[in-house]
Design an enzyme around this catalytic site. Structure first.
Site, PDB file in Angstrom:
ATOM      1  N   GLY A   1       2.445  -3.348  -3.231  1.00  0.00           N
ATOM      2  CA  GLY A   1       1.666  -4.704  -2.122  1.00  0.00           C
ATOM      3  C   GLY A   1       2.571  -4.821  -0.887  1.00  0.00           C
ATOM      4  O   GLY A   1       2.025  -5.636  -0.239  1.00  0.00           O
TER       5      GLY A   1
ATOM      6  N   ASN B   1       2.560  -2.806   2.034  1.00  0.00           N
ATOM      7  CA  ASN B   1       1.169  -2.675   3.260  1.00  0.00           C
ATOM      8  C   ASN B   1       0.477  -4.074   3.699  1.00  0.00           C
ATOM      9  O   ASN B   1      -0.759  -4.877   4.323  1.00  0.00           O
ATOM     10  CB  ASN B   1       0.631  -1.516   2.963  1.00  0.00           C
ATOM     11  CG  ASN B   1       1.877  -0.538   3.535  1.00  0.00           C
ATOM     12  OD1 ASN B   1       2.099  -0.437   4.837  1.00  0.00           O
ATOM     13  ND2 ASN B   1       2.346   0.548   3.078  1.00  0.00           N
TER      14      ASN B   1
ATOM     15  N   MET C   1      -3.022   4.303  -6.053  1.00  0.00           N
ATOM     16  CA  MET C   1      -2.866   5.363  -6.494  1.00  0.00           C
ATOM     17  C   MET C   1      -4.338   6.376  -7.242  1.00  0.00           C
ATOM     18  O   MET C   1      -3.973   7.410  -8.241  1.00  0.00           O
ATOM     19  CB  MET C   1      -1.904   5.260  -7.297  1.00  0.00           C
ATOM     20  CG  MET C   1      -0.936   5.346  -6.845  1.00  0.00           C
ATOM     21  SD  MET C   1      -0.151   6.134  -4.695  1.00  0.00           S
ATOM     22  CE  MET C   1       1.246   5.971  -4.239  1.00  0.00           C
ATOM     23  N   ARG C   2      -5.510   6.186  -6.316  1.00  0.00           N
ATOM     24  CA  ARG C   2      -6.423   6.598  -7.324  1.00  0.00           C
ATOM     25  C   ARG C   2      -7.480   7.384  -6.500  1.00  0.00           C
ATOM     26  O   ARG C   2      -7.456   7.419  -5.298  1.00  0.00           O
ATOM     27  CB  ARG C   2      -7.508   6.491  -8.147  1.00  0.00           C
ATOM     28  CG  ARG C   2      -6.869   5.881  -9.198  1.00  0.00           C
ATOM     29  CD  ARG C   2      -8.024   4.546 -10.402  1.00  0.00           C
ATOM     30  NE  ARG C   2      -6.871   4.874 -11.815  1.00  0.00           N
ATOM     31  CZ  ARG C   2      -7.466   4.946 -12.692  1.00  0.00           C
ATOM     32  NH1 ARG C   2      -7.918   5.935 -12.950  1.00  0.00           N
ATOM     33  NH2 ARG C   2      -6.682   4.647 -13.582  1.00  0.00           N
TER      34      ARG C   2
ATOM     35  N   ASN D   1      -7.253   4.668   5.107  1.00  0.00           N
ATOM     36  CA  ASN D   1      -6.272   5.055   3.826  1.00  0.00           C
ATOM     37  C   ASN D   1      -4.407   4.625   4.741  1.00  0.00           C
ATOM     38  O   ASN D   1      -4.253   5.447   5.693  1.00  0.00           O
ATOM     39  CB  ASN D   1      -5.872   5.502   3.328  1.00  0.00           C
ATOM     40  CG  ASN D   1      -4.835   6.253   1.916  1.00  0.00           C
ATOM     41  OD1 ASN D   1      -4.286   5.379   1.578  1.00  0.00           O
ATOM     42  ND2 ASN D   1      -4.347   7.331   1.933  1.00  0.00           N
TER      43      ASN D   1
ATOM     44  N   HIS E   1      -0.890   7.118   4.605  1.00  0.00           N
ATOM     45  CA  HIS E   1       0.054   7.974   3.488  1.00  0.00           C
ATOM     46  C   HIS E   1       1.720   8.172   4.141  1.00  0.00           C
ATOM     47  O   HIS E   1       1.726   7.825   5.517  1.00  0.00           O
ATOM     48  CB  HIS E   1      -0.852   9.363   3.471  1.00  0.00           C
ATOM     49  CG  HIS E   1      -0.388  10.346   3.263  1.00  0.00           C
ATOM     50  ND1 HIS E   1      -0.075  10.652   1.585  1.00  0.00           N
ATOM     51  CD2 HIS E   1       0.611  11.605   3.518  1.00  0.00           C
ATOM     52  CE1 HIS E   1       0.088  11.538   1.609  1.00  0.00           C
ATOM     53  NE2 HIS E   1       0.287  11.814   2.696  1.00  0.00           N
TER      54      HIS E   1
HETATM   55  C1  GAR Z   1       3.004   3.189   0.827  1.00  0.00           C
HETATM   56  O1  GAR Z   1       4.304   4.155   1.178  1.00  0.00           O
HETATM   57  C2  GAR Z   1       1.186   4.314   0.784  1.00  0.00           C
HETATM   58  O2  GAR Z   1       1.775   4.823   1.849  1.00  0.00           O
HETATM   59  C3  GAR Z   1       1.842   5.860   0.181  1.00  0.00           C
HETATM   60  O3  GAR Z   1       2.086   4.274  -1.179  1.00  0.00           O
HETATM   61  C4  GAR Z   1       2.854   3.004  -1.201  1.00  0.00           C
HETATM   62  C5  GAR Z   1       2.383   1.605  -0.954  1.00  0.00           C
HETATM   63  O4  GAR Z   1       3.615   0.186  -0.862  1.00  0.00           O
HETATM   64  N1  GAR Z   1      -0.023   5.840  -0.815  1.00  0.00           N
HETATM   65  C6  GAR Z   1       0.082   6.440  -1.027  1.00  0.00           C
HETATM   66  O5  GAR Z   1       1.360   7.733  -1.685  1.00  0.00           O
HETATM   67  C7  GAR Z   1      -0.858   7.143  -0.965  1.00  0.00           C
HETATM   68  N2  GAR Z   1      -1.241   8.456  -0.995  1.00  0.00           N
HETATM   69  P1  GAR Z   1       2.878  -0.592  -0.766  1.00  0.00           P
HETATM   70  O6  GAR Z   1       2.420  -0.813  -2.570  1.00  0.00           O
HETATM   71  O7  GAR Z   1       4.340  -1.781  -1.076  1.00  0.00           O
HETATM   72  O8  GAR Z   1       1.934  -1.310   0.442  1.00  0.00           O
END
Ligand code: GAR
Length: 202
Positions: free
Chosen positions: A12, A14, A92-93, A109, A111
């Site tokens: 989390g 982000n 992640m879903r 989202n 990425h």
């Molecule tokens: C982030 O790097 C995001 O871009 C990625 O998961 C991480 C979450 O980090 N998302 C994906 O890969 C989606 N396909 P966080 O939980 O520290 O924000």
């Protein structure tokens, strides 16, 4: 003002960047709730720390998507909290039609690659292992495909010969934490204009 829900499955960071932007007055949004499919995810601890409703939902029997009964429960939760916009942040879903239709054009989202390169799982690792010299992050609208929605914001980083996957991901996350609140603020200000696939910021 955006009435925001954040969905995540992991640490989390982000979500934290979005919380910090709201608290600092850089993002005109109210975070109505933070939801996770993982009961002990750190993202829920971050929510509680900031007195934001932290909600876990069980996605069984599905392993990779949010569908069926869980989707219905999530829709009800969003309505109960007056949510009008959804930010996926490490969720992640795959989100399915129920949510996509109810929040059409109102789900985004982040990425960890420069889409359309390296969609899907572990975009950062895919880019590193491919050997690209530049990569970055993408904030995009969510559609029925995997990481195929219209692109709102991207930030680049260089990959040096001395970088490891870990050092590259550190640089990448720092850019994500800038790109995501920035994109949300453009949306909050009504500055996003769509021309087909192209998104322009007024
Ligand atoms: C982030 O790097 C995001 O871009 C990625 O998961 C991480 C979450 O980090 N998302 C994906 O890969 C989606 N396909 P966080 O939980 O520290 O924000």
């Amino acid at each position: 003002m955006l009435k925001l829900a954040i969905f995540g499955s992991g640490s989390g960071t982000n979500a934290q960047a979005i919380i910090d932007a709201v608290e600092a007055g850089r993002l005109d949004a109210e975070i109505r709730c933070i939801l996770s499919d993982v009961e002990d995810a750190t993202i829920l601890e971050r929510a509680r720390k900031h007195h934001i409703p932290a909600i876990h939902f069980d996605c069984a029997p599905f392993k990779t998507k949010l569908d069926g009964e869980a989707e219905q429960k999530v829709l009800q939760t969003l309505e109960d909290h007056g949510v009008d916009f959804i930010a996926l942040a490490g969720f992640m879903r795959i989100v399915k039609d129920g949510l996509l239709n109810e929040y059409a054009g109102r789900i985004i989202n982040i990425h960890p690659s420069l889409l359309p390169s390296f969609p899907g799982l572990d975009g950062g690792k895919q880019a590193f292992e491919y050997g690209v010299k530049f990569t970055g992050c993408t904030v995009h609208f969510v559609d029925a495909g995997v990481d195929t929605g219209a692109i709102i914001n991207q930030k680049c980083i260089g990959i040096e010969d001395t970088d490891t996957l870990e050092s590259m991901m550190e640089k990448l996350h720092a850019q994500e934490h800038i790109a995501y609140p920035e994109a949300l603020q453009w949306i909050a200000e009504g500055r996003i204009k769509r021309e087909g696939r192209r998104i322009k910021v007024k």
